[in-house]
Design a protein around this motif. Structure first.
Motif, PDB file in Angstrom:
ATOM      1  N   ALA A  39      78.296  24.971  25.826  1.00  0.00           N
ATOM      2  CA  ALA A  39      79.400  25.014  26.797  1.00  0.00           C
ATOM      3  C   ALA A  39      79.290  26.235  27.702  1.00  0.00           C
ATOM      4  O   ALA A  39      79.552  26.145  28.908  1.00  0.00           O
ATOM      5  N   ARG A  40      78.903  27.377  27.146  1.00  0.00           N
ATOM      6  CA  ARG A  40      78.753  28.600  27.959  1.00  0.00           C
ATOM      7  C   ARG A  40      77.572  28.511  28.916  1.00  0.00           C
ATOM      8  O   ARG A  40      77.549  29.190  29.935  1.00  0.00           O
ATOM      9  N   SER A  41      76.585  27.690  28.590  1.00  0.00           N
ATOM     10  CA  SER A  41      75.382  27.581  29.415  1.00  0.00           C
ATOM     11  C   SER A  41      75.556  26.662  30.613  1.00  0.00           C
ATOM     12  O   SER A  41      74.688  26.614  31.480  1.00  0.00           O
ATOM     13  N   LEU A  42      76.663  25.925  30.661  1.00  0.00           N
ATOM     14  CA  LEU A  42      76.894  24.954  31.735  1.00  0.00           C
ATOM     15  C   LEU A  42      77.928  25.455  32.725  1.00  0.00           C
ATOM     16  O   LEU A  42      78.841  26.188  32.358  1.00  0.00           O
ATOM     17  N   CYS A  50      80.243  16.793  29.434  1.00  0.00           N
ATOM     18  CA  CYS A  50      79.121  16.722  28.496  1.00  0.00           C
ATOM     19  C   CYS A  50      79.544  17.218  27.121  1.00  0.00           C
ATOM     20  O   CYS A  50      80.414  18.082  27.000  1.00  0.00           O
ATOM     21  N   GLU A  51      78.888  16.674  26.119  1.00  0.00           N
ATOM     22  CA  GLU A  51      79.183  17.060  24.742  1.00  0.00           C
ATOM     23  C   GLU A  51      77.868  17.192  23.978  1.00  0.00           C
ATOM     24  O   GLU A  51      77.034  16.283  23.994  1.00  0.00           O
ATOM     25  N   THR A  64      76.816  12.382  27.847  1.00  0.00           N
ATOM     26  CA  THR A  64      77.544  12.627  29.091  1.00  0.00           C
ATOM     27  C   THR A  64      78.392  11.411  29.438  1.00  0.00           C
ATOM     28  O   THR A  64      78.165  10.318  28.923  1.00  0.00           O
ATOM     29  N   ARG A  65      79.320  11.612  30.335  1.00  0.00           N
ATOM     30  CA  ARG A  65      80.208  10.527  30.766  1.00  0.00           C
ATOM     31  C   ARG A  65      79.677   9.775  31.972  1.00  0.00           C
ATOM     32  O   ARG A  65      80.159   8.698  32.282  1.00  0.00           O
ATOM     33  N   SER A  66      78.718  10.367  32.679  1.00  0.00           N
ATOM     34  CA  SER A  66      78.261   9.723  33.911  1.00  0.00           C
ATOM     35  C   SER A  66      76.786  10.013  34.173  1.00  0.00           C
ATOM     36  O   SER A  66      76.223  10.980  33.656  1.00  0.00           O
ATOM     37  N   GLN A  72      72.422  16.180  36.594  1.00  0.00           N
ATOM     38  CA  GLN A  72      72.599  17.631  36.667  1.00  0.00           C
ATOM     39  C   GLN A  72      72.054  18.304  35.414  1.00  0.00           C
ATOM     40  O   GLN A  72      71.431  19.365  35.486  1.00  0.00           O
ATOM     41  N   LEU A  73      72.271  17.672  34.259  1.00  0.00           N
ATOM     42  CA  LEU A  73      71.743  18.221  33.007  1.00  0.00           C
ATOM     43  C   LEU A  73      70.218  18.252  33.013  1.00  0.00           C
ATOM     44  O   LEU A  73      69.606  19.201  32.527  1.00  0.00           O
TER      45      LEU A  73
END
Length: 152
Positions: A39-42, A50-51, A64-66, A72-73
């Motif tokens: 989470a801190r890296s995004l 994202c999870e 991801t949701r999309s 982007q990831l």
């Protein structure tokens, strides 16, 4: 064969079961640390979409949701791998799963009516500067306007 569930005391008294529980506890703590690192890296707008599911067999496993979030990831893969390697994880690739159903499920939990101000705040949260500042100003104008009802 006894099908009755074991009590906590029985689990802790059995050394084999105790070791298994300890391994699960260690893994859960490690996964929580990885999720925080992820989470801190995004960027903020991407972190909400994202999870991190797991880190295993040299892969960072993400949902991801999309498709746009997945794209982007993918561009950030090297950065994520470096961050994880710098924190002791041995990873070589990022595995991305796109799950649009996750987005639909989260939408079912939300109220169907969202105020204009709240929509602006949500959009600002996902935006970068200078758009973020402008959206926050608009949301503040809506809040201070006497013409609007609280639902707008």
């Amino acid at each position: 064969m006894n099908s009755k569930p074991k009590t906590t005391k029985q689990w802790l008294n059995n050394q084999r079961d105790h070791n298994t529980l300890s391994q699960y506890a260690q893994f859960a703590a490690q996964l929580r640390d990885w999720q925080l690192l992820f989470a801190r890296s995004l960027p903020a707008n991407l972190a909400g979409q994202c999870e991190l599911l797991n880190v295993r067999e040299g892969q960072i496993v993400v949902r991801t949701r999309s498709a746009s979030a997945a794209s982007q990831l993918r561009t950030m893969s090297a950065q994520l791998i470096t961050a994880f390697c710098n924190n002791g994880a041995s990873v070589q690739e990022v595995s991305i799963d796109i799950d649009p159903a996750q987005n639909k499920a989260s939408n079912r939990d939300k109220p169907t009516t969202v105020s204009r101000r709240q929509r602006l705040l949500n959009l600002a949260e996902q935006s970068s500067e200078p758009l973020k500042t402008q959206l926050l100003k608009l949301a503040e104008q809506l809040a201070s306007s006497k013409k609007l009802t609280p639902d707008e």
